[in-house]
Enzyme design. Structure first.
Site, PDB file in Angstrom:
ATOM      1  N   SER A  22       0.885  -1.107  -0.036  1.00  8.77           N
ATOM      2  CA  SER A  22      -0.100   0.014  -0.121  1.00  8.77           C
ATOM      3  C   SER A  22       0.578   1.267  -0.015  1.00  8.77           C
ATOM      4  O   SER A  22       1.900   1.305   0.594  1.00  8.77           O
ATOM      5  CB  SER A  22      -0.851   0.146   1.100  1.00  8.77           C
TER       6      SER A  22
ATOM      7  N   GLU B 138       0.500   3.665   1.856  1.00  7.59           N
ATOM      8  CA  GLU B 138       0.574   3.918   3.122  1.00  7.59           C
ATOM      9  C   GLU B 138       1.898   3.828   3.720  1.00  7.59           C
ATOM     10  O   GLU B 138       2.264   4.061   4.971  1.00  7.59           O
ATOM     11  CB  GLU B 138      -0.677   3.166   4.231  1.00  7.59           C
TER      12      GLU B 138
ATOM     13  N   TYR C  19      -1.634   0.482  10.012  1.00  4.78           N
ATOM     14  CA  TYR C  19      -1.626   0.195   9.055  1.00  4.78           C
ATOM     15  C   TYR C  19      -0.611   0.111   8.174  1.00  4.78           C
ATOM     16  O   TYR C  19      -0.010  -0.920   7.634  1.00  4.78           O
ATOM     17  CB  TYR C  19      -2.912   0.444   8.315  1.00  4.78           C
TER      18      TYR C  19
HETATM   19  P1  NAP Z   1     -11.268  -5.412   1.295  1.00  7.32           P
HETATM   20  O1  NAP Z   1     -12.368  -5.318   0.473  1.00  7.32           O
HETATM   21  O2  NAP Z   1     -11.426  -4.903   2.962  1.00  7.32           O
HETATM   22  O3  NAP Z   1     -10.929  -6.879   1.517  1.00  7.32           O
HETATM   23  C1  NAP Z   1     -10.238  -7.530   2.545  1.00  7.32           C
HETATM   24  C2  NAP Z   1     -10.241  -9.026   2.388  1.00  7.32           C
HETATM   25  O4  NAP Z   1      -9.392  -9.673   3.633  1.00  7.32           O
HETATM   26  C3  NAP Z   1     -11.663  -9.640   2.630  1.00  7.32           C
HETATM   27  O5  NAP Z   1     -11.979 -10.709   1.764  1.00  7.32           O
HETATM   28  C4  NAP Z   1     -11.656 -10.276   4.145  1.00  7.32           C
HETATM   29  O6  NAP Z   1     -12.625 -11.133   4.534  1.00  7.32           O
HETATM   30  C5  NAP Z   1      -9.916 -10.765   4.066  1.00  7.32           C
HETATM   31  N1  NAP Z   1      -9.921 -11.009   5.652  1.00  7.32           N
HETATM   32  C6  NAP Z   1      -9.720  -9.862   6.395  1.00  7.32           C
HETATM   33  N2  NAP Z   1      -9.285 -10.374   7.621  1.00  7.32           N
HETATM   34  C7  NAP Z   1      -9.034 -11.982   7.412  1.00  7.32           C
HETATM   35  C8  NAP Z   1      -8.569 -12.886   8.111  1.00  7.32           C
HETATM   36  N3  NAP Z   1      -8.122 -12.602   9.198  1.00  7.32           N
HETATM   37  N4  NAP Z   1      -8.394 -14.005   7.659  1.00  7.32           N
HETATM   38  C9  NAP Z   1      -8.873 -14.273   6.244  1.00  7.32           C
HETATM   39  N5  NAP Z   1      -9.248 -13.337   5.505  1.00  7.32           N
HETATM   40  C10 NAP Z   1      -9.364 -11.981   5.844  1.00  7.32           C
HETATM   41  O7  NAP Z   1      -9.823  -4.912   0.970  1.00  7.32           O
HETATM   42  P2  NAP Z   1      -9.495  -4.541  -0.604  1.00  7.32           P
HETATM   43  O8  NAP Z   1      -9.751  -3.065  -0.886  1.00  7.32           O
HETATM   44  O9  NAP Z   1      -9.889  -5.690  -1.425  1.00  7.32           O
HETATM   45  O10 NAP Z   1      -7.929  -4.589  -0.323  1.00  7.32           O
HETATM   46  C11 NAP Z   1      -7.199  -5.802  -0.812  1.00  7.32           C
HETATM   47  C12 NAP Z   1      -5.783  -5.609  -0.412  1.00  7.32           C
HETATM   48  O11 NAP Z   1      -5.201  -4.444  -0.838  1.00  7.32           O
HETATM   49  C13 NAP Z   1      -5.794  -5.397   1.159  1.00  7.32           C
HETATM   50  O12 NAP Z   1      -4.639  -6.089   2.058  1.00  7.32           O
HETATM   51  C14 NAP Z   1      -5.586  -3.761   1.320  1.00  7.32           C
HETATM   52  O13 NAP Z   1      -4.947  -3.582   2.679  1.00  7.32           O
HETATM   53  C15 NAP Z   1      -4.837  -3.616   0.256  1.00  7.32           C
HETATM   54  N6  NAP Z   1      -4.835  -2.331  -0.383  1.00  7.32           N
HETATM   55  C16 NAP Z   1      -6.073  -1.973  -0.571  1.00  7.32           C
HETATM   56  C17 NAP Z   1      -6.055  -0.354  -1.286  1.00  7.32           C
HETATM   57  C18 NAP Z   1      -7.424  -0.082  -1.597  1.00  7.32           C
HETATM   58  O14 NAP Z   1      -7.414   1.259  -1.996  1.00  7.32           O
HETATM   59  N7  NAP Z   1      -8.391  -0.952  -1.918  1.00  7.32           N
HETATM   60  C19 NAP Z   1      -4.862   0.311  -1.306  1.00  7.32           C
HETATM   61  C20 NAP Z   1      -3.812  -0.237  -1.001  1.00  7.32           C
HETATM   62  C21 NAP Z   1      -3.421  -1.490  -0.697  1.00  7.32           C
HETATM   63  P3  NAP Z   1     -14.158 -10.715   4.737  1.00  7.32           P
HETATM   64  O15 NAP Z   1     -14.935 -10.646   3.512  1.00  7.32           O
HETATM   65  O16 NAP Z   1     -14.601 -12.111   5.447  1.00  7.32           O
HETATM   66  O17 NAP Z   1     -14.060  -9.690   5.642  1.00  7.32           O
END
Ligand code: NAP
Length: 327
Positions: free
Chosen positions: A131, A133, A155
């Site tokens: 990220s 961040e 984070y």
């Molecule tokens: P998101 O919609 O919040 O999805 C997170 C995923 O992680 C969900 O499938 C969640 O499952 C799963 N998860 C969380 N805790 C878990 C655990 N303990 N065991 C198993 N699964 C778990 O995030 P996203 O926007 O798709 O982002 C994907 C990744 O990219 C993340 O790592 C995020 O930090 C990173 N990222 C995102 C952005 C952005 O702007 N979107 C930017 C930079 C980096 P549930 O559905 O059960 O909650």
């Protein structure tokens, strides 16, 4: 043999779009899901409901990120060629309230997965969802793959640890492990407690007479906001590249929270000034500044570029909320 991929975080915004992208390319996709009290998994419902896909081209396995034995068993059984590690506590603001579990699920869990991959035969390729961040309050604007880390949230610290571990495992153990350093990316599938989705939803709800006001924190906070579908294409391209490398995925453009407000309310034909209330309870303890990425390396080596404009993205998100709420 068909391509075989495994995704952690498959039920999330990025996981669902990546699944669609990989299925469209003929992959068999395995996803890791955690046990929750509901089975809604709304972002994947259209795929579950398709008998030609679910159980044939798409498979799910239960495992929490802190369950090393189960993760190891699944990876040994599935033997994926590509692993996309997207799971984690993804909300920056919330990480100030739950720092320990954020670090456990984002930092330690990534190390756990790298340890499992290190022992797997066949050397699968691994993408880690890093990220912007990690840069927190950066000395350099825009940031690129060489910019030093200076995280400003739990984070960001957790992602910085995980990102550096991916680099260490690549160098020390020869893993094909890569970081995609992505800047904020949104879509109609963005989680409801993220500011972009919150604003688009509120604009639609106020337009339909369902709500009266929108309460926000810092309207001047700026980010580099892109479209999640562009970024999952970058994830796939990262693992198709000849050598394991890290890439910044970004639009290269700053927009403020106020810009999202203006675009979303313009879409529904309302003047936002009549409906916005600011509340300091929504301010973050530390707000990163000047996070904007330079995606030149991704363009040069992967041919990747952001394809959606900020205005088009906010328009799509607002229209999706109008449709959903009107239903
Ligand atoms: P998101 O919609 O919040 O999805 C997170 C995923 O992680 C969900 O499938 C969640 O499952 C799963 N998860 C969380 N805790 C878990 C655990 N303990 N065991 C198993 N699964 C778990 O995030 P996203 O926007 O798709 O982002 C994907 C990744 O990219 C993340 O790592 C995020 O930090 C990173 N990222 C995102 C952005 C952005 O702007 N979107 C930017 C930079 C980096 P549930 O559905 O059960 O909650």
């Amino acid at each position: 043999m068909a391509d075989l991929a495994l995704i952690t975080g498959i039920t999330g915004q990025d996981g669902s779009y990546l699944t669609e992208l990989l299925l469209g390319k003929g992959y068999t996709v395995h996803g890791i899901v955690r046990r929750t009290s509901t089975l809604s998994r709304s972002r994947l419902k259209h795929l579950f409901d398709n008998p030609a896909i679910y159980g044939r081209q798409l498979f799910l396995h239960y495992a929490d990120l802190d369950d090393a034995t189960t993760l190891r068993r699944i990876l040994a059984k599935v033997r994926p060629q590509e692993i996309y590690h997207l799971a984690g506590q993804s909300h920056v603001g919330l990480s100030f309230e739950i720092p320990e579990s954020t670090c456990e699920m984002t930092a330690t869990a990534t190390l756990r997965l790298l340890e499992i991959i290190r022992d797997l035969p066949g050397s699968p390729r691994c993408y880690h969802a890093s990220s912007s961040e990690v840069f927190g309050n950066p000395a350099q604007v825009p940031q690129d793959e060489e910019t030093p880390f200076n995280p400003a949230s739990p984070y960001g610290c957790a992602k910085a640890f995980a990102t550096q571990m991916v680099r260490v495992y690549r160098q020390a153990f020869g893993l094909f492990a890569c970081n995609g350093i992505t800047y904020n990316h949104e879509s109609p599938r963005r989680g409801e407690n993220f500011v972009s989705r919150k604003i688009c939803r509120a604009a639609a709800a106020i337009k339909l007479g369902l709500e009266k006001e929108l309460v926000l924190g810092d309207l001047t906070a700026q980010r580099d906001w892109g479209d999640a579908r562009d970024y999952v294409r970058g994830m796939w391209l990262t693992l198709q590249h000849g050598t394991p490398e890290d890439f910044v995925f970004a639009t290269g453009q700053f927009h403020s929270v106020q810009d999202i407000v203006s675009a979303a309310f313009a879409e529904v034909g309302l003047n936002p000034e009549s409906y916005i209330r600011q509340d300091c309870r929504f301010l973050r303890p530390a707000e990163p500044h000047r996070l904007v990425g330079n995606p030149a390396k991704a363009k040069r080596l992967l041919g990747w570029e952001a394809s959606t404009t900020f205005d088009a993205l906010i328009r799509e998100m607002t229209l999706a909320e109008l449709t959903a709420l009107a239903r």
